[in-house]
Structure formats: structure tokens, C-alpha cells
Enzyme design. Structure first.
Site, PDB file in Angstrom:
ATOM      1  N   ARG A  91       0.909  -1.128   0.011  1.00 42.95           N
ATOM      2  CA  ARG A  91      -0.033   0.134  -0.022  1.00 42.95           C
ATOM      3  C   ARG A  91       0.974   1.143  -0.064  1.00 42.95           C
ATOM      4  O   ARG A  91       1.939   1.374   0.632  1.00 42.95           O
ATOM      5  CB  ARG A  91      -0.843   0.096   1.421  1.00 42.95           C
ATOM      6  CG  ARG A  91      -1.866  -1.031   1.260  1.00 42.95           C
ATOM      7  CD  ARG A  91      -3.061  -0.958   2.320  1.00 42.95           C
ATOM      8  NE  ARG A  91      -3.776   0.137   1.667  1.00 42.95           N
ATOM      9  CZ  ARG A  91      -4.827   0.561   2.602  1.00 42.95           C
ATOM     10  NH1 ARG A  91      -4.914   0.136   3.697  1.00 42.95           N
ATOM     11  NH2 ARG A  91      -5.819   1.633   1.983  1.00 42.95           N
ATOM     12  N   GLN A 190     -15.384   1.927   6.909  1.00 45.93           N
ATOM     13  CA  GLN A 190     -14.533   1.957   8.092  1.00 45.93           C
ATOM     14  C   GLN A 190     -15.411   2.549   9.286  1.00 45.93           C
ATOM     15  O   GLN A 190     -15.131   1.981  10.422  1.00 45.93           O
ATOM     16  CB  GLN A 190     -13.160   2.359   7.854  1.00 45.93           C
ATOM     17  CG  GLN A 190     -12.310   1.598   6.922  1.00 45.93           C
ATOM     18  CD  GLN A 190     -12.284   2.261   5.533  1.00 45.93           C
ATOM     19  OE1 GLN A 190     -13.316   2.540   5.117  1.00 45.93           O
ATOM     20  NE2 GLN A 190     -11.248   2.084   4.625  1.00 45.93           N
ATOM     21  N   ASP A 231      -2.532   9.380   7.486  1.00 40.41           N
ATOM     22  CA  ASP A 231      -1.846   8.180   6.996  1.00 40.41           C
ATOM     23  C   ASP A 231      -0.368   8.651   6.588  1.00 40.41           C
ATOM     24  O   ASP A 231       0.446   7.969   6.669  1.00 40.41           O
ATOM     25  CB  ASP A 231      -2.706   7.794   5.760  1.00 40.41           C
ATOM     26  CG  ASP A 231      -3.775   7.140   6.225  1.00 40.41           C
ATOM     27  OD1 ASP A 231      -3.753   5.979   6.491  1.00 40.41           O
ATOM     28  OD2 ASP A 231      -5.071   7.952   6.121  1.00 40.41           O
ATOM     29  N   ASN A 241      -5.306  11.683   4.691  1.00 42.11           N
ATOM     30  CA  ASN A 241      -6.070  10.742   5.261  1.00 42.11           C
ATOM     31  C   ASN A 241      -7.225  10.354   4.446  1.00 42.11           C
ATOM     32  O   ASN A 241      -7.370  10.586   3.052  1.00 42.11           O
ATOM     33  CB  ASN A 241      -6.650  11.407   6.579  1.00 42.11           C
ATOM     34  CG  ASN A 241      -7.456  10.685   7.689  1.00 42.11           C
ATOM     35  OD1 ASN A 241      -6.792   9.649   7.966  1.00 42.11           O
ATOM     36  ND2 ASN A 241      -8.610  10.766   7.954  1.00 42.11           N
ATOM     37  N   LYS A 242      -8.142   9.300   5.138  1.00 39.34           N
ATOM     38  CA  LYS A 242      -8.926   8.579   4.275  1.00 39.34           C
ATOM     39  C   LYS A 242      -9.863   9.604   3.189  1.00 39.34           C
ATOM     40  O   LYS A 242     -10.363  10.893   3.785  1.00 39.34           O
ATOM     41  CB  LYS A 242      -9.979   7.921   5.086  1.00 39.34           C
ATOM     42  CG  LYS A 242     -11.144   7.359   4.618  1.00 39.34           C
ATOM     43  CD  LYS A 242     -10.762   6.209   3.299  1.00 39.34           C
ATOM     44  CE  LYS A 242      -9.536   5.201   3.733  1.00 39.34           C
ATOM     45  NZ  LYS A 242      -9.146   4.541   2.944  1.00 39.34           N
TER      46      LYS A 242
HETATM   47  O1  MRU Z   1      -7.733   2.532   3.844  1.00 37.45           O
HETATM   48  P1  MRU Z   1      -7.352   2.513   5.349  1.00 37.45           P
HETATM   49  O2  MRU Z   1      -8.686   1.817   5.988  1.00 37.45           O
HETATM   50  O3  MRU Z   1      -6.084   1.786   5.902  1.00 37.45           O
HETATM   51  O4  MRU Z   1      -7.205   3.949   5.830  1.00 37.45           O
HETATM   52  C1  MRU Z   1      -6.534   4.479   7.015  1.00 37.45           C
HETATM   53  C2  MRU Z   1      -7.471   4.953   7.853  1.00 37.45           C
HETATM   54  O5  MRU Z   1      -7.957   4.196   8.501  1.00 37.45           O
HETATM   55  C3  MRU Z   1      -7.833   6.247   7.848  1.00 37.45           C
HETATM   56  O6  MRU Z   1      -7.268   7.010   6.629  1.00 37.45           O
HETATM   57  C4  MRU Z   1      -7.391   6.797   9.165  1.00 37.45           C
HETATM   58  O7  MRU Z   1      -8.091   7.950   9.397  1.00 37.45           O
HETATM   59  C5  MRU Z   1      -5.825   7.183   9.554  1.00 37.45           C
HETATM   60  S1  MRU Z   1      -5.011   5.689  10.069  1.00 37.45           S
HETATM   61  C6  MRU Z   1      -5.122   5.871  11.628  1.00 37.45           C
END
Ligand code: MRU
Length: 341
Positions: A91, A190, A231, A241-242
Site C-alpha cells: 500500500r 470503516q 496516513d 487521510n481517508k
Molecule cells: O484505507 P485504510 O482503512 O487503511 O485507511 C486508513 C485509515 O484508517 C484512515 O485514513 C485513518 O483515519 C488514518 S489511519 C489511523
């Protein structure tokens, strides 16, 4: 090497086996996935059996540890280099994955047992960072607050305590009456699946909202603060971030609501100058076109929700420019600057 077993965590290792709370099964089923080799751990990261920056960081560290034990003596370094490449290719966005893999790789060049120590150290540090983020962050939360969060940055995502959820759970345990508004977080949900499950477990009052509901709630005064995880945080403070985080940050600024990012030091990337330099993962279109859930009868089903003839585009993260971020909740305290830890 002797380590204390940590089965309360999202990810942990015993000897060369790595264990994961299977996040693809939650909230309907609590299952542990066991990985015996580094390639399986890569699969775990790729398929999001474990996910969230801190947990994939710990997983990547353990994957390098596994590779160091698997590597044949006569081509130890060759095998290790190949493994590092495989792990880094799982990833692209979360910085923790690269930082952890590199740290353990450097120790693996000395010996597998050094790699093992380092991998456990990273998992422990990540867990401890979440605890400290909780302690600092809970001070920002007042009795009666409505708190918006996006995606999942709880214990599942950061090994043990979480980042964004650590302050929330701490404030609740201190007796503050709070309500958490949980963005469902399409496409993988999520928020609706994992954050809601964690908050229910912790006894924190919460409601799931549709991803496009936050504007109204902010305008009507229901939200006093926003906390999300991260992230990757660029050197200038721009934060990946997401997907969907950016629009919440812009809305929060418009309505004068503080917007906090909670993150361990491993998420800050001093080698990444700005948000424009962050690699944004693009995931399978089927995550948008289909939805997975559980039928009343108990069977897990995946159904198409989109027009059969249409395709989808699925960037997994966005970048929030630093001007929208009130401050960072870190293991060392609440920081506006410097952004690089
Ligand atoms: O794609 P994911 O579920 O691995 O995404 C990461 C996240 O959970 C979020 O972006 C999160 O807010 C940051 S990671 C603690």
C-alpha cells in the site's frame, strides 16, 4: 527472544507467527487471522485484513522480521531486499508502513533476532503513542461535546489505543458526556463498521451518519470539534487521510469548528515537502460499485448498488492543506508547528 503476549492488540507476533484481528470480518464476526510468512503478511496488508496507518506499520515491521527468518543463509541479503520491495508495494500512502519496514530491515542486516526485537519495539511504540495521544487529546474535549470523526483511527488502526479515538475514549472514561458522530466512510465503510464497533465496545455514545450529513450537523451546532487520524503528514503539515477528510476540514473552517489530526510520530514524513508529493492509493472500482453487508439471516453478501453499465473511480485518500488544521494531537502534546517530529 521473550516477549509478552499482547492478544488484546490489533496485531501482534508470537515467535514467527503474526496475528491479526481480521478487520474484513468485523463487525459481524471476531476472528483472528494468522500469518506464518512474510508473503501472507503482505496479503494481509493488501487486502486490508489489517488496516490503519499504525497497524499496517506494525504489520510491515513484522513482515520484515518474518522474511529475515525465512531467508536462506547463502542469499540472505538478496532475499531480504526482495521482501522489502514486496512489503513496500502493498500500500503506498501510509508513511508508517515504509518507516517500520525500513527500521526492521536495517536491523535484519545485523541478524534475524535484532529484526525481531525492532519489530516488537515498533508495535510497542505505536501502542504507547496512542495512549499518550489519548492523554493529551482528552484535555481538548469538554463535557457535552459533539465530536465528528471520519474513517477508523481507533484501536484497530493503531495497534492498541488508536489515534483519533484515543482522546474520545479517554474523555468518556473520565466521565465526560460526549456524542461521537461517525461518518460511515464510503466506500469501505470503516466508520460504520469498525469505528462504530469500537465505540460500542468502549461504551461511548455515538451515531453513524451518512458521509454527506456533516454540513447540516455543523450548521446546526451539533459538532464542537472534529478529530481524524492521518496516513501521512508532509513536512509543511498537509495531511493525507481517508477520502472525504478534506471536505470535512473545509466545512469545519467555514463553521469555525476546530479540526484536529491525531497521529503518532511515525506518520510525520520530513522527506515529503508538501501534500502534493503524497502518493494517493487508487483502489478497485468494485469497492464503489458494490457494497458488502450481512443479511438478516446471517449470511455475508455483496451486492451491486450502481448502474450496471457504469464504471467507478476510487481514490482512497485525500490531502487536507495545513491551513484547515487547527493542530496536531501527538504523543508529545498538541502541536501547531513544527510539523515534522
Ligand atoms: O484505507 P485504510 O482503512 O487503511 O485507511 C486508513 C485509515 O484508517 C484512515 O485514513 C485513518 O483515519 C488514518 S489511519 C489511523
Amino acid at each position: 527472544m521473550k516477549t509478552k503476549t499482547k492478544r488484546n492488540r490489533a496485531v501482534w507476533a508470537e515467535k514467527h507467527k503474526v496475528f491479526f484481528k481480521d478487520q474484513t470480518k468485523l463487525p459481524f464476526k471476531e476472528e483472528i487471522f494468522v500469518s506464518n510468512d512474510y508473503k501472507t503478511t503482505c496479503f494481509v496488508i493488501k487486502t486490508m485484513i489489517t488496516r490503519g496507518a499504525g497497524s499496517i506499520g506494525a504489520a510491515a515491521g513484522f513482515a520484515v522480521m518474518q522474511a529475515s527468518f525465512e531467508a536462506p543463509e547463502n542469499e540472505y541479503e538478496f532475499f531480504l531486499n526482495k521482501a522489502l520491495k514486496d512489503i513496500e508495494a502493498t500500500r503506498p500512502t501510509a508513511r508508517d508502513l515504509f518507516a517500520a519496514a525500513k527500521r526492521v530491515y536495517e536491523k535484519a542486516l545485523i541478524s534475524p533476532s535484532e529484526a525481531e526485537k525492532e519489530a516488537h519495539k515498533i508495535a510497542d511504540e505505536t501502542a504507547e503513542a496512542g495512549k499518550r495521544i489519548g492523554e493529551f487529546g482528552s484535555k481538548l474535549i469538554k463535557d457535552g461535546f459533539g465530536i465528528l470523526t471520519h474513517c477508523n483511527a481507533g484501536p484497530l488502526a493503531i495497534v492498541e489505543y488508536g489515534s483519533a479515538l484515543a482522546p474520545v475514549i479517554k474523555a468518556h472514561n473520565e466521565g465526560k458526556k460526549i456524542t461521537v458522530y461517525v461518518d460511515e466512510t464510503r466506500p469501505r465503510n470503516q466508520g460504520a463498521k469498525l469505528t462504530a464497533w469500537e465505540l460500542e465496545k468502549a461504551g461511548v455514545p455515538h451515531v453513524i451518519i451518512a458521509d454527506n450529513a456533516a454540513g447540516l450537523l455543523m450548521m446546526r451546532g451539533k459538532i464542537n470539534m472534529v478529530i481524524t487520524g492521518a496516513d501521512r503528514i508532509a513536512a509543511n503539515g498537509d495531511t493525507a487521510n481517508k477520502i472525504g477528510t478534506l471536505e470535512k476540514a473545509v466545512l469545519a473552517k467555514e463553521f469555525g469548528i476546530p479540526f484536529y489530526i491525531a497521529a503518532p510520530n511515525s506518520t510525520f514524513d520530513k522527506n515529503c515537502p508538501t501534500g502534493n508529493d503524497i502518493d494517493i492509493e487508487e483502489r478497485d472500482e468494485n469497492e464503489v460499485l458494490y457494497i458488502e453487508g450481512k443479511e438478516n439471516g446471517g449470511t455475508t453478501v455483496k451486492v451491486r448498488i450502481a448502474n450496471p453499465g457504469s464504471r467507478a473511480y476510487n481514490p482512497a485518500f485525500d490531502v487536507t492543506p495545513v491551513k484547515y488544521i487547527t493542530a496536531f494531537i501527538t504523543p508529545e502534546g498538541i502541536k501547531k508547528e513544527p510539523f515534522v517530529q
